[in-house]
Design a protein around this motif. Structure first.
Motif, PDB file in Angstrom:
ATOM      1  N   ALA A 169       0.641  -1.208  -0.040  1.00 51.15           N
ATOM      2  CA  ALA A 169       0.031  -0.076   0.181  1.00 51.15           C
ATOM      3  C   ALA A 169       0.753   1.295  -0.012  1.00 51.15           C
ATOM      4  N   VAL A 170       0.277   2.168  -0.816  1.00 56.48           N
ATOM      5  CA  VAL A 170       1.058   3.578  -0.824  1.00 56.48           C
ATOM      6  C   VAL A 170       0.230   4.377  -0.050  1.00 56.48           C
ATOM      7  N   MET A 171       0.687   4.941   1.084  1.00 51.42           N
ATOM      8  CA  MET A 171      -0.109   5.710   2.053  1.00 51.42           C
ATOM      9  C   MET A 171       0.199   7.309   2.126  1.00 51.42           C
ATOM     10  N   LEU A 172      -0.877   7.913   1.545  1.00 53.45           N
ATOM     11  CA  LEU A 172      -0.502   9.423   1.352  1.00 53.45           C
ATOM     12  C   LEU A 172      -0.724  10.301   2.427  1.00 53.45           C
ATOM     13  N   ILE A 173      -0.075  10.973   2.652  1.00 53.21           N
ATOM     14  CA  ILE A 173       0.016  11.954   3.914  1.00 53.21           C
ATOM     15  C   ILE A 173       0.011  13.604   3.306  1.00 53.21           C
ATOM     16  N   ASP A 174      -0.995  14.359   3.951  1.00 53.51           N
ATOM     17  CA  ASP A 174      -0.963  15.747   3.383  1.00 53.51           C
ATOM     18  C   ASP A 174       0.112  16.329   4.262  1.00 53.51           C
ATOM     19  N   ALA A 175       0.844  17.027   3.678  1.00 57.22           N
ATOM     20  CA  ALA A 175       2.260  17.720   4.369  1.00 57.22           C
ATOM     21  C   ALA A 175       1.736  18.657   5.637  1.00 57.22           C
ATOM     22  N   ALA A 176       0.670  19.300   5.343  1.00 54.70           N
ATOM     23  CA  ALA A 176       0.120  20.363   6.428  1.00 54.70           C
ATOM     24  C   ALA A 176      -0.797  19.526   7.474  1.00 54.70           C
ATOM     25  N   LYS A 177      -1.386  18.506   7.211  1.00 53.52           N
ATOM     26  CA  LYS A 177      -2.248  18.002   8.146  1.00 53.52           C
ATOM     27  C   LYS A 177      -1.811  16.669   8.932  1.00 53.52           C
ATOM     28  N   GLY A 178      -0.694  16.244   8.351  1.00 53.46           N
ATOM     29  CA  GLY A 178      -0.108  14.728   8.770  1.00 53.46           C
ATOM     30  C   GLY A 178      -1.059  13.754   9.032  1.00 53.46           C
ATOM     31  N   LEU A 179      -1.098  12.929  10.117  1.00 55.84           N
ATOM     32  CA  LEU A 179      -2.050  11.877  10.358  1.00 55.84           C
ATOM     33  C   LEU A 179      -3.146  12.301  10.572  1.00 55.84           C
ATOM     34  N   GLU A 180      -4.367  11.812   9.716  1.00 59.38           N
ATOM     35  CA  GLU A 180      -5.786  12.060   9.887  1.00 59.38           C
ATOM     36  C   GLU A 180      -6.222  10.919  10.418  1.00 59.38           C
ATOM     37  N   PRO A 181      -7.683  10.865  10.752  1.00 61.16           N
ATOM     38  CA  PRO A 181      -8.452   9.886  11.434  1.00 61.16           C
ATOM     39  C   PRO A 181      -8.565   8.798  10.463  1.00 61.16           C
ATOM     40  N   GLN A 182      -9.086   9.062   9.241  1.00 63.93           N
ATOM     41  CA  GLN A 182      -9.190   7.793   8.084  1.00 63.93           C
ATOM     42  C   GLN A 182      -7.858   7.213   7.970  1.00 63.93           C
ATOM     43  N   THR A 183      -6.631   8.079   7.876  1.00 62.48           N
ATOM     44  CA  THR A 183      -5.471   7.637   7.702  1.00 62.48           C
ATOM     45  C   THR A 183      -4.970   6.692   8.788  1.00 62.48           C
ATOM     46  N   LEU A 184      -5.504   6.889   9.912  1.00 62.19           N
ATOM     47  CA  LEU A 184      -4.977   5.944  11.001  1.00 62.19           C
ATOM     48  C   LEU A 184      -5.765   4.691  11.048  1.00 62.19           C
ATOM     49  N   LYS A 185      -6.935   4.826  10.493  1.00 54.91           N
ATOM     50  CA  LYS A 185      -7.770   3.598  10.395  1.00 54.91           C
ATOM     51  C   LYS A 185      -7.191   2.688   9.312  1.00 54.91           C
TER      52      LYS A 185
END
Length: 544
Positions: free
Chosen positions: A126-142
């Motif tokens: 999996a390639v997990m994309l993270i927004d440089a300004a927001k970092g880890l967001e709730p759906q990203t963590l899930k």
């Protein structure tokens, strides 16, 4: 063919051919929180692999075109991914080897978690994309947790570095602290977020300088500069990148393949997908480091090796891809062996034969005839009315792969046809949405067949269902929300008692499962406390 020794020596045994083709495949999903740039990155990957000549995402609403992965009208209108999409294309590495990329773009919105979960059953990475300004967001963590549970290695991409954002080291600390993954950056930004000049390639020590193109519609030119000259060009930004890279090394943040495959570390790259910066590096990392297909685990916990007889796993069913043809495509991941169009396979669920005359290669909404496929490939099987997500197909030696669990719905609405004369279209549309997994369809004697209950993880699924009923089946519907938020599996012997209780209703799902629904979790707890003889079991939750 002649039978001379020389001719025989040039023909590899079938199992060797399968193994060779499997090693050339990379099958991965791009996953993220909404608006992290996932579809834009997907488009950029396809562009850099030269599968398209110009990216769909262009600055300015007046000349913005849809990306190849977002083809539904609702996706184009809203600018978000609503359904997962398969894209297959070749990519020639710097060493001249050609890999076959099977890229699965997924919905980022939490309401479509079930579709994303299905896709994650069909990938090796999996390639997990993270927004440089927001970092880890709730759906990203899930999504990180789902990948960890399934043993899927993760490559992290920090996107939107061309915009103001957080410090790179701060983001690395957040990933390590919140999800216990050791970050091992392969590239490091030269220039702070919002001033993206290029990256320090930590593997070679070189400075990769990027140059903008008009609107980011074409591949950004790259210049690979020796470290000895980098300061002359990038100045203090290069010195800062080198210092921070040395800090990372001192902290044990250098790439280790074994820990990556064990899902305890994640390589990190910095990109701007909208500008096509850093995309080549991601493609190279995928081809060099991501695992290739190595078979799949069956329901008994045994591995079916990639060079075993053919088997495949259906992870998605999609209709409405071509308004001129009302066919339905079943997406199947090849787990083992060789697929050849026209093969007669066995449908493991029913034991019935399944003819593959209409096999297709899928590239977003585009389809073309597919003659052969290998482990890791995603094949589209047209007119596959008998197939459902979670089904297994095989030839020669029987196998059954684990089914895909249905998520626990939290939203319920009664669906009624707006036009009584369209009853036949109404029934057909509801049945198709159910089979695709767009929504779960529940029925009861109390409500009757004319008023099925649609159950969903999130309310946007209802919007998709309503839109498709009107657009594809000419059977617009009205939805009446029901006051339920919790569902549990129940036993047949408990149905009568449950049905008599206030704020409780019992439905039969299309697959025969009995679901008891409750107004609130407190009402569920009260029912359980007052009726200990009743057996209620939980479903898979969307955040598991």
């Amino acid at each position: 063919m002649t039978n001379s020794p020389g001719a025989a020596a040039t023909v590899a045994p079938r199992s060797d051919k399968v193994s060779l083709e499997a090693r050339r495949r990379r099958t991965f999903a791009v996953i993220s929180h909404p608006d992290a740039g996932k579809s834009t990155l997907t488009e950029a990957l396809v562009l850099h692999a030269k599968a398209i000549t110009e990216a769909g995402a262009v600055h300015g609403k007046g000349n913005r075109r849809a990306t190849v992965s977002d083809w539904m009208e609702m996706e184009k209108a809203r600018g978000i991914s609503i359904t997962s999409t398969a894209l297959q294309f070749p990519y020639t590495t710097g060493s001249g080897d050609t890999c076959i990329i099977n890229l699965l773009d997924t919905p980022g919105h939490a309401d479509f978690s079930e579709d994303t979960y299905r896709v994650l059953t069909a990938v090796d990475c999996a390639v997990m994309l993270i927004d440089a300004a927001k970092g880890l967001e709730p759906q990203t963590l899930k999504l990180f947790q789902v990948c960890r549970h399934r043993g899927i290695p993760i490559i992290t991409v920090v996107n939107k570095w061309d915009r103001p954002g957080r410090y790179a080291l701060e983001l690395m600390d957040e990933i390590h602290e919140r999800i216990q993954l050791q970050t091992t950056p392969l590239t490091w930004p030269v220039g702070i977020a919002g001033d993206f000049k290029g990256v320090l390639d930590r593997r070679t020590g070189k400075y990769i300088k990027y140059t903008r193109t008009a609107g980011g519609a074409t591949a950004a030119p790259e210049e690979h500069i020796e470290a000895s000259r980098a300061h002359e060009i990038a100045g203090d930004d290069w010195d800062t990148a080198v210092e921070e890279s040395e800090l990372l090394s001192a902290d044990g943040a250098d790439f280790d393949r074994e820990s990556f495959l064990r899902c305890t570390s994640t390589p990190v790259l910095f990109t701007s997908a909208i500008l096509n910066f850093g995309v080549n590096q991601l493609l190279d990392v995928l081809t060099q480091l991501a695992p290739s297909p190595n078979g799949a685990i069956d329901v008994d916990g045994n591995r079916r090796e990639a060079d075993s007889p053919f088997s495949a796993f259906v992870f998605k069913v999609q209709a409405g891809m071509d308004s001129a043809h009302r066919d339905r495509i079943a997406y199947a991941r090849v787990c083992s062996g060789t697929f050849e169009r026209g093969d007669v396979l066995t449908h493991a669920t029913t034991g019935k034969p399944f003819v593959t005359k209409y096999a297709q290669s899928v590239f977003g909404q585009q389809r073309s005839t597919l003659d052969t496929a290998w482990p890791g490939d995603v094949i589209g099987l047209a007119n596959a009315a008998a197939l459902r997500p979670g089904d297994t197909l095989y030839s020669d030696v029987a196998v059954q792969y684990p089914p895909i669990p249905s998520f626990s719905p939290e939203h319920f609405s009664v669906a009624r046809g707006s036009d009584p004369s369209k009853h036949k279209q109404f029934r057909k549309g509801i049945e198709q949405l159910d089979q695709e997994g767009v929504v779960q369809v529940l029925r009861s004697d109390l409500r009757g067949d004319q008023a099925p209950v649609l159950a969903a993880v999130g309310p946007m699924q209802f919007e998709v269902a309503s839109h498709r009923m009107a657009a594809e089946f000419s059977a617009p519907i009205t939805l009446e929300p029901l006051p339920y938020t919790v569902a549990r599996l129940c036993e047949p012997e408990d149905v009568k008692l449950l049905a008599r209780l206030p704020s409780v209703e019992v439905f039969t799902r299309t697959d025969g499962v009995l679901l008891a629904v409750f107004a609130t979790k407190w009402r569920l707890e009260t029912v359980q406390r007052e009726n200990p003889e009743i057996t209620l079991r939980g479903l898979v939750a969307a955040d598991q």
